[in-house]
Design an enzyme around this catalytic site. Structure first.
Site, mmCIF file in Angstrom:
data_model
loop_
_atom_site.group_PDB
_atom_site.id
_atom_site.type_symbol
_atom_site.label_atom_id
_atom_site.label_comp_id
_atom_site.label_asym_id
_atom_site.label_seq_id
_atom_site.Cartn_x
_atom_site.Cartn_y
_atom_site.Cartn_z
ATOM 1 N N ASN A 187 30.825 -31.894 -29.481
ATOM 2 C CA ASN A 187 30.881 -30.870 -30.532
ATOM 3 C C ASN A 187 31.727 -31.370 -31.690
ATOM 4 O O ASN A 187 32.684 -32.121 -31.496
ATOM 5 C CB ASN A 187 31.486 -29.562 -30.007
ATOM 6 C CG ASN A 187 31.298 -28.439 -31.023
ATOM 7 O OD1 ASN A 187 30.180 -27.984 -31.240
ATOM 8 N ND2 ASN A 187 32.368 -28.012 -31.679
ATOM 9 N N TYR A 191 38.155 -27.317 -38.026
ATOM 10 C CA TYR A 191 39.279 -26.437 -37.715
ATOM 11 C C TYR A 191 40.515 -27.013 -38.398
ATOM 12 O O TYR A 191 40.884 -28.158 -38.121
ATOM 13 C CB TYR A 191 39.529 -26.359 -36.205
ATOM 14 C CG TYR A 191 38.284 -26.305 -35.330
ATOM 15 C CD1 TYR A 191 37.400 -25.221 -35.391
ATOM 16 C CD2 TYR A 191 37.998 -27.334 -34.435
ATOM 17 C CE1 TYR A 191 36.268 -25.181 -34.581
ATOM 18 C CE2 TYR A 191 36.877 -27.298 -33.615
ATOM 19 C CZ TYR A 191 36.002 -26.232 -33.695
ATOM 20 O OH TYR A 191 34.890 -26.204 -32.886
ATOM 21 N N ARG A 192 41.161 -26.230 -39.254
ATOM 22 C CA ARG A 192 42.296 -26.751 -40.027
ATOM 23 C C ARG A 192 43.427 -27.224 -39.117
ATOM 24 O O ARG A 192 43.562 -26.769 -37.981
ATOM 25 C CB ARG A 192 42.813 -25.663 -40.965
ATOM 26 C CG ARG A 192 43.541 -24.555 -40.213
ATOM 27 C CD ARG A 192 44.344 -23.689 -41.160
ATOM 28 N NE ARG A 192 45.073 -22.695 -40.426
ATOM 29 C CZ ARG A 192 44.805 -21.393 -40.445
ATOM 30 N NH1 ARG A 192 43.818 -20.918 -41.188
ATOM 31 N NH2 ARG A 192 45.540 -20.548 -39.745
ATOM 32 N N TRP A 205 41.642 -24.205 -33.558
ATOM 33 C CA TRP A 205 40.316 -23.712 -33.161
ATOM 34 C C TRP A 205 40.480 -22.300 -32.655
ATOM 35 O O TRP A 205 41.250 -22.035 -31.739
ATOM 36 C CB TRP A 205 39.603 -24.629 -32.174
ATOM 37 C CG TRP A 205 40.351 -25.113 -30.983
ATOM 38 C CD1 TRP A 205 41.075 -24.372 -30.088
ATOM 39 C CD2 TRP A 205 40.427 -26.465 -30.530
ATOM 40 N NE1 TRP A 205 41.589 -25.180 -29.119
ATOM 41 C CE2 TRP A 205 41.212 -26.469 -29.348
ATOM 42 C CE3 TRP A 205 39.899 -27.677 -30.993
ATOM 43 C CZ2 TRP A 205 41.481 -27.630 -28.647
ATOM 44 C CZ3 TRP A 205 40.176 -28.827 -30.283
ATOM 45 C CH2 TRP A 205 40.954 -28.799 -29.138
ATOM 46 N N GLU A 251 26.138 -31.542 -33.614
ATOM 47 C CA GLU A 251 26.337 -31.634 -35.065
ATOM 48 C C GLU A 251 25.962 -33.016 -35.606
ATOM 49 O O GLU A 251 25.514 -33.139 -36.750
ATOM 50 C CB GLU A 251 27.798 -31.339 -35.430
ATOM 51 C CG GLU A 251 28.166 -29.863 -35.483
ATOM 52 C CD GLU A 251 28.536 -29.269 -34.129
ATOM 53 O OE1 GLU A 251 28.525 -30.019 -33.130
ATOM 54 O OE2 GLU A 251 28.816 -28.060 -34.068
ATOM 55 N N ASP A 300 44.707 -17.908 -46.401
ATOM 56 C CA ASP A 300 43.409 -18.099 -45.755
ATOM 57 C C ASP A 300 42.226 -17.649 -46.611
ATOM 58 O O ASP A 300 42.403 -17.098 -47.698
ATOM 59 C CB ASP A 300 43.408 -17.367 -44.402
ATOM 60 C CG ASP A 300 42.860 -18.245 -43.299
ATOM 61 O OD1 ASP A 300 41.811 -18.879 -43.529
ATOM 62 O OD2 ASP A 300 43.486 -18.312 -42.229
HETATM 63 C C1 LIG Z 1 36.995 -24.898 -45.214
HETATM 64 C C2 LIG Z 1 36.789 -24.334 -43.841
HETATM 65 C C3 LIG Z 1 37.872 -24.218 -42.978
HETATM 66 C C4 LIG Z 1 37.718 -23.690 -41.690
HETATM 67 N N1 LIG Z 1 38.801 -23.583 -40.867
HETATM 68 C C5 LIG Z 1 38.650 -23.104 -39.616
HETATM 69 C C6 LIG Z 1 39.766 -23.018 -38.735
HETATM 70 O O1 LIG Z 1 40.899 -23.349 -39.082
HETATM 71 N N2 LIG Z 1 39.555 -22.554 -37.476
HETATM 72 C C7 LIG Z 1 38.312 -22.165 -37.028
HETATM 73 O O2 LIG Z 1 38.178 -21.776 -35.861
HETATM 74 N N3 LIG Z 1 37.229 -22.217 -37.856
HETATM 75 C C8 LIG Z 1 37.380 -22.681 -39.137
HETATM 76 N N4 LIG Z 1 36.293 -22.756 -39.966
HETATM 77 C C9 LIG Z 1 34.981 -22.288 -39.499
HETATM 78 C C10 LIG Z 1 34.337 -23.252 -38.535
HETATM 79 O O3 LIG Z 1 34.271 -24.543 -39.072
HETATM 80 C C11 LIG Z 1 32.920 -22.771 -38.198
HETATM 81 O O4 LIG Z 1 33.021 -21.524 -37.543
HETATM 82 C C12 LIG Z 1 32.120 -23.757 -37.352
HETATM 83 O O5 LIG Z 1 30.819 -23.258 -37.199
HETATM 84 C C13 LIG Z 1 32.729 -23.974 -36.006
HETATM 85 O O6 LIG Z 1 31.953 -24.882 -35.263
HETATM 86 P P1 LIG Z 1 31.690 -24.691 -33.712
HETATM 87 O O7 LIG Z 1 30.723 -23.562 -33.586
HETATM 88 O O8 LIG Z 1 31.111 -25.999 -33.286
HETATM 89 O O9 LIG Z 1 32.995 -24.373 -33.078
HETATM 90 C C14 LIG Z 1 36.442 -23.276 -41.266
HETATM 91 C C15 LIG Z 1 35.357 -23.386 -42.141
HETATM 92 C C16 LIG Z 1 35.512 -23.913 -43.406
HETATM 93 C C17 LIG Z 1 34.330 -24.010 -44.313
HETATM 94 MN MN LIG Z 2 29.188 -26.578 -32.605
#
Ligand SMILES: Cc1cc2nc3c(=O)[nH]c(=O)nc-3n(C[C@H](O)[C@H](O)[C@H](O)COP(=O)(O)O)c2cc1C
Ligand SMILES: [Mn+2]
Length: 498
Positions: A187, A191-192, A205, A251, A300
């Site tokens: 995956n 996640y910041r 996450w 991805e 945020d």
């Molecule tokens: C700029 C940006 C920052 C993000 N930061 C976070 C974060 O800190 N934590 C989080 O859980 N999702 C964050 N997201 C959203 C996730 O990237 C998004 O939900 C993604 O689909 C997660 O992938 P996954 O489904 O494989 O977990 C962010 C999205 C963007 C565009």
């Molecule tokens: Mn995913």
């Protein structure tokens, strides 16, 4: 078109007049963020910015900072190598509709599509630009260069402090690579990550995300979790990391499909994971089961500071990078921001998938004011009573659409991209008691409004015209509309007087 590097993407933006280079020294603490915020809020999303001299603690970083590179309809399309995002939606529709060809032309079209899908499969390579310079951690917890380059630490990277009350510096566009320890499925999520010190960072996450689910599996097995974080490379990777793909959809494969070229993957130096060979930086490390540390506050995408909360800790074991690496970043805050264009592209690309699930669906959008999860406008071709409610419940059951706080359903003749038209329908067509529903569902972890984190109520509005059988016992009136004849006549008359 597939980009060989993030720099190549920046050059393409530059040639298209989409990049502003800033040669003056600009501080990574708040100043770049304020500059970028103004740019993101200028009409259409402004331009991408490249800060050539990013100042960290009074010193110029070796690496320039790029921001707002995807922050317009044009640039997000360019990031994915297309004239328009709608081209990708059409390709996805073709795949979804694929059935055995009935003639030669259809056969060739399918074959071509098959070739594109074949190109989506990742390839392994043994040497990679992202490992041109390698710094691995020695026993004294100092990063030692294994090449002639001088030593480096996280503090040499131009990581921004975005808002005045942020708890520190945050990496905002990381691609976090993990594996499910049971299935081996990969995956990548964005996640910041807050920098704590030279060797540790927070791993933000949220509980509903796939990285967190993988983490839980490792914690249950009490095993150290390998994690690799990449930055830059082909922007298709950044898009894939943020896109709410179904759990299990790779991805890397998706990014390969988007850019129509295999992503080349290379083994990490210190952890058992593979990363895309063309990225700018790789942070290798691990998460130790059970170890948590307060993260935040952080300005945020809700437009508010997210409060301090415990999150897992990422331990750095190596940094590798391209010699000419550029540091890609973004900031989030009061909308509209760069992330609006990312979310907008997600909805447009996946509209065919939504339409497959909801044949009545005409169009859908997440207006900027709703910062992704707070507001959804959907138009449908209504055929039977309570169909609008069926669509709402379906959306609330689909992946990250579960977070949608308010869903407004309108008829097909309403343009969901015109907020004024949607609000007109909402006000004119609803009786609040009859046409709303309030349900319980998981809420976005970042939403500060619910009384408790991660759970809350969501509301749906049926702003469609009511059918017999929907508890409406009067004659539904007709919407005002001028005849085409008169419209044409006035068009002609106005042309003459101009
Ligand atoms: C700029 C940006 C920052 C993000 N930061 C976070 C974060 O800190 N934590 C989080 O859980 N999702 C964050 N997201 C959203 C996730 O990237 C998004 O939900 C993604 O689909 C997660 O992938 P996954 O489904 O494989 O977990 C962010 C999205 C963007 C565009
Ligand atoms: Mn995913």
């Amino acid at each position: 078109m597939a980009y060989r590097s993030f720099r190549q993407f920046l050059e393409t933006l530059d040639q298209a007049g989409e990049l502003k280079r800033v040669a003056e020294p600009v501080d990574t603490e708040l100043v770049i963020a304020e500059w970028a915020d103004r740019e993101m809020k200028s009409p259409g999303g402004g331009k991408a910015l490249l800060f050539e001299q990013a100042i960290v603690d009074g010193k110029t970083s070796k690496f320039p900072v790029a921001i707002n590179t995807m922050g317009s309809r044009k640039r997000i399309a360019m990031a994915l190598g297309r004239e328009s995002i709608d081209e990708i939606a059409q390709e996805i529709q073709l795949i979804l509709k694929a059935k055995p060809p009935t003639d030669l032309r259809e056969g060739f079209a399918l074959l071509k599509q098959g070739i594109h899908l074949l190109h989506a499969r990742p390839k392994s390579v043994s040497s990679a630009p992202c490992q041109e310079v390698v710094h691995s951690l020695d026993s004294t917890f100092n990063l030692q260069p294994s090449t002639s380059e001088s030593a480096m630490s996280l503090h040499d990277m131009p990581i921004l402090k975005c808002w005045p009350k942020d708890g520190g510096r945050f990496i905002t566009l990381p691609h976090v690579h993990t594996r499910d320890p049971e299935t081996g499925a990969r995956n990548v999520g964005c996640y910041r990550m807050q920098v704590f010190d030279e060797g540790t960072m927070a791993m933000h996450w949220q509980v509903h995300k796939v990285g967190a689910r993988h983490g839980k599996r490792y914690y249950e097995r009490n095993e150290r979790m390998p994690v690799a974080v990449t930055l830059g490379g082909d922007p298709a990777l950044s898009f894939a990391a943020t896109a709410p793909l179904p759990d299990g959809l790779d991805e890397i494969l998706f990014a390969g499909f988007l850019r129509r070229k295999s992503i080349e993957m290379v083994k990490c130096e210190t952890v058992d994971l593979e990363v895309p060979a063309d990225v700018d930086f790789v942070l290798e490390g691990y998460v130790q089961p059970g170890e948590m540390r307060p993260e935040g506050p952080f300005g945020d995408h809700t437009g508010y500071y997210t409060a301090v909360e415990d999150y897992p800790v990422f331990h750095l074991t190596a940094i590798t990078h391209r010699r000419d690496a550029v540091y890609p970043t973004t900031i989030v805050g009061i909308p509209p921001m760069e992330d609006f264009y990312i979310g907008d592209a997600v909805v447009r690309i996946f509209l065919p998938v939504f339409k497959m699930n909801f044949p009545e669906l005409i169009d859908m959008t997440l207006p900027a004011e709703g910062v992704f999860h707070n507001l959804v406008f959907v138009s449908i071709r209504k055929q039977y009573p309570y169909q609008a409610f069926k669509v709402m419940h379906g959306l609330w059951g689909m992946g990250q659409m579960m977070f949608s706080k308010y869903i407004v359903v309108v008829d097909e003749d309403c343009d969901v991209h015109n907020t004024s038209d949607v609000l007109f329908r909402l006000c004119a067509n609803t009786d609040p008691e009859r046409d709303t529903t309030v349900i319980k569902n998981p809420s976005d972890s970042l939403d500060h409004a619910p009384s408790e984190q991660n759970i809350g109520s969501h509301m749906g509005f049926d702003a469609t015209r009511k059918l017999p059988g929907e508890n409406y016992h009067r004659q539904w009136p007709e919407l005002l509309k001028m005849t085409d004849e008169v419209k044409k006549l006035v068009d002609a008359l106005q042309k003459k007087t101009r």
